[in-house]
Design an enzyme around this catalytic site. Structure first.
Site, PDB file in Angstrom:
ATOM      1  N   LYS A 140      31.735  72.107 -27.409  1.00  0.00           N
ATOM      2  CA  LYS A 140      32.659  71.212 -26.699  1.00  0.00           C
ATOM      3  C   LYS A 140      34.037  71.367 -27.327  1.00  0.00           C
ATOM      4  O   LYS A 140      34.147  71.443 -28.558  1.00  0.00           O
ATOM      5  CB  LYS A 140      32.144  69.771 -26.840  1.00  0.00           C
ATOM      6  CG  LYS A 140      32.973  68.728 -26.125  1.00  0.00           C
ATOM      7  CD  LYS A 140      32.357  67.341 -26.319  1.00  0.00           C
ATOM      8  CE  LYS A 140      33.118  66.277 -25.555  1.00  0.00           C
ATOM      9  NZ  LYS A 140      32.523  64.934 -25.733  1.00  0.00           N
ATOM     10  N   SER A 148      31.454  62.762 -21.316  1.00  0.00           N
ATOM     11  CA  SER A 148      32.547  63.710 -21.354  1.00  0.00           C
ATOM     12  C   SER A 148      32.118  65.147 -21.672  1.00  0.00           C
ATOM     13  O   SER A 148      32.883  66.067 -21.407  1.00  0.00           O
ATOM     14  CB  SER A 148      33.593  63.260 -22.375  1.00  0.00           C
ATOM     15  OG  SER A 148      33.048  63.200 -23.668  1.00  0.00           O
ATOM     16  N   SER A 161      28.310  60.419 -23.968  1.00  0.00           N
ATOM     17  CA  SER A 161      28.848  61.704 -23.519  1.00  0.00           C
ATOM     18  C   SER A 161      27.946  62.915 -23.656  1.00  0.00           C
ATOM     19  O   SER A 161      28.233  63.959 -23.079  1.00  0.00           O
ATOM     20  CB  SER A 161      30.156  61.993 -24.239  1.00  0.00           C
ATOM     21  OG  SER A 161      31.173  61.332 -23.562  1.00  0.00           O
TER      22      SER A 161
HETATM   23  N1  GLN Z   1      32.159  57.483 -20.918  1.00  0.00           N
HETATM   24  C1  GLN Z   1      32.342  56.875 -22.180  1.00  0.00           C
HETATM   25  C2  GLN Z   1      33.822  56.716 -22.457  1.00  0.00           C
HETATM   26  O1  GLN Z   1      34.603  57.168 -21.714  1.00  0.00           O
HETATM   27  C3  GLN Z   1      31.700  57.665 -23.271  1.00  0.00           C
HETATM   28  C4  GLN Z   1      32.472  58.873 -23.617  1.00  0.00           C
HETATM   29  C5  GLN Z   1      31.975  59.552 -24.859  1.00  0.00           C
HETATM   30  O2  GLN Z   1      30.840  59.329 -25.295  1.00  0.00           O
HETATM   31  N2  GLN Z   1      32.839  60.372 -25.444  1.00  0.00           N
HETATM   32  O3  GLN Z   1      34.194  56.157 -23.422  1.00  0.00           O
END
Ligand code: GLN
Length: 465
Positions: free
Chosen positions: A74, A149, A173
């Site tokens: 990532k 994400s 994410s």
């Molecule tokens: N969707 C969640 C957020 O936007 C989790 C994102 C993540 O785990 N990086 O915070």
């Protein structure tokens, strides 16, 4: 599915394939970038490492299990000399000065990084649309979002462009895109894998974790990356999980949260499929308890209050001075302001503004401190639950992935779609998505430091539902 790592290892050792061909094939597929899953290719580095593995094999030298296995990262992890953009305009040209601890452990084991993967900018999002590299497309239906994400990482694994990928999970994410693309994704116990070199989003819940196609691969990768790291004071020591330890199920009682399933927001099909899975589990003699828990909107607002506060603080260093594309203006203050307003996405700015608001004088007692108190209560609740049950099972998401473009219109609805993942992040618990049970999978959670039990139950579910 069987272990892809072991299968490829066998093919390399028995000279059925060469590492160079393997890596080249994956690079060729990634180069087409059909799903917008690629931010940058690491072709020179990867081919160079592959030729070294081939030379060893030709020399009849022994190679390790991960040696020569191509993987994705990532685009929020440092890998010295490579671009680490966080899918943002601000860091579009930023090159890592050092390598993240978790990635270094994989390199030391001989795994070959081949791609930096698209994601929501700075981890902010649940769809991988908040990125300058174009929305990531779902591996199963490219009209839908990939989830986020870590969307690019999930898609690359699902399409077998990488054998595994390393994502980051702050509030879901890894687990949510794993569910949307029908693969496995683990958020380990907080601290089990060092965060050093992972770009910080919300430091108190940020976790490093693998996405892969089998429980066995997840186990192998968790073992390699785990361990206390002097460079991350929140990292912890843990014991290795053996293959044998997760084979035979001895789990007697599991639980699920009643209000997750009774919520109006849940898709009726996801609910029905979840309850069918519960029945199948019961039929094996395992006791299932329906548990009470905080309402989803309380979980979501607690998580977003804390996550926004932490990200506002963490991102304050990105002002175009030490890091980021600097835009010169009349004076220093203006330079900071223009650099940050032009280079951060709308979603990231929403979170910085929200985070600074909840931290500011006059508001912090009412909002931020309340968030911290709620988080303690959530952890307490989990502690009590795990005195009664070994595992908590839940759906990964209340609904199936939306069409690309749809959810961007309503940020609040996007936040609410994280309802089932964020609570476990606040509790810092080990949680795994398995591609079974519902259209977006199931989440298996155990008490802190009980990652082994999570993997064991995942193995059991493979045969059960
Ligand atoms: N969707 C969640 C957020 O936007 C989790 C994102 C993540 O785990 N990086 O915070």
């Amino acid at each position: 599915m069987e272990s892809q790592i072991k299968k490829i290892h066998q093919q390399l050792v028995s000279k059925q394939i060469t590492c160079t061909t393997l890596v080249q094939e994956k690079l060729d597929l990634l180069k087409q970038n059909k799903y917008n899953s690629v931010n940058s290719l690491l072709d020179t580095l990867a081919l160079n490492l592959a030729s070294k593995v081939d030379a060893k094999i030709a020399n009849n030298e022994e190679i390790g299990l991960l040696e020569g296995i191509p993987f994705g990262i990532k685009d929020v992890y440092m890998l010295q000399g490579t671009y680490t953009t966080a899918s943002s305009k601000l860091l579009k040209n930023y090159k890592s000065a050092y390598t993240a601890s978790a990635i270094q452990k994989l390199l030391d084991a001989g795994a070959i990084p081949i791609v930096k993967e698209n994601c929501d900018s700075f981890g902010h999002g649940s769809s991988s649309e908040n990125t300058i590299f174009g929305a990531v497309k779902n591996a199963i239906n490219p009209e839908l979002v990939a989830g986020g994400s870590s969307g690019g990482s999930a898609v690359n694994v699902a399409k077998e462009y990488t054998v595994f990928s390393i994502g980051g999970d702050t509030g879901g994410s890894i687990r949510q895109p794993a569910g949307y693309n029908h693969i496995y994704g683990l958020k380990p116990t907080y601290g089990r894998i060092s965060r050093y070199g992972l770009m910080a989003y919300a430091s108190s819940t940020d976790c490093v974790g693998p996405l892969a196609k089998s429980v066995e691969d997840i186990r192998i990768l968790l073992n390699v990356m785990s361990g206390k790291d002097p460079k991350d004071q929140t990292s912890i020591t843990s014991t290795e999980i053996s293959e044998k330890a997760i084979l035979n199920n001895n789990i007697k009682t599991i639980g699920y949260f009643k209000n997750f399933i009774e919520s109006e927001a849940i898709d009726p099909k996801i609910k029905a499929d979840f309850l069918t899975s519960i029945e199948k589990i019961k039929a094996t003699g395992i006791k299932v308890k329906a548990l009470d828990f905080f309402k989803s909107d309380i979980l979501v607002s607690t998580y977003y209050t804390l996550a926004m506060a932490e990200t506002a603080s963490n991102l304050s260093r990105l002002d175009g001075t030490n890091y980021g594309n600097r835009i010169e203006a009349e004076n220093l203050i203006e330079t900071y302001a223009v650099t940050r307003s032009e280079n951060f996405s709308e979603e990231t700015k929403r979170r910085i503004v929200g985070g600074n608001q909840v931290l500011s004088q006059g508001f912090s007692d009412e909002i931020y401190l309340k968030g911290l108190a709620l988080r303690d209560q959530i952890s307490e609740n989990f502690k009590k639950d795990f005195e009664e049950v070994d595992i908590i099972l839940s759906p990964v998401t209340p609904s199936t992935p939306p069409k690309i473009g749809e959810s961007l219109k309503d940020p609040h609805a996007m936040y609410l779609s994280d309802a089932y993942t964020v609570g476990f992040s606040l509790g810092q618990l080990p949680t795994l998505t398995v591609p079974q049970g519902t259209a977006t999978g199931l989440q298996i959670t155990a008490a802190k430091n009980n990652d082994e039990l999570v993997l064991k139950f995942a193995n059991f579910l493979k045969e059960t539902i």
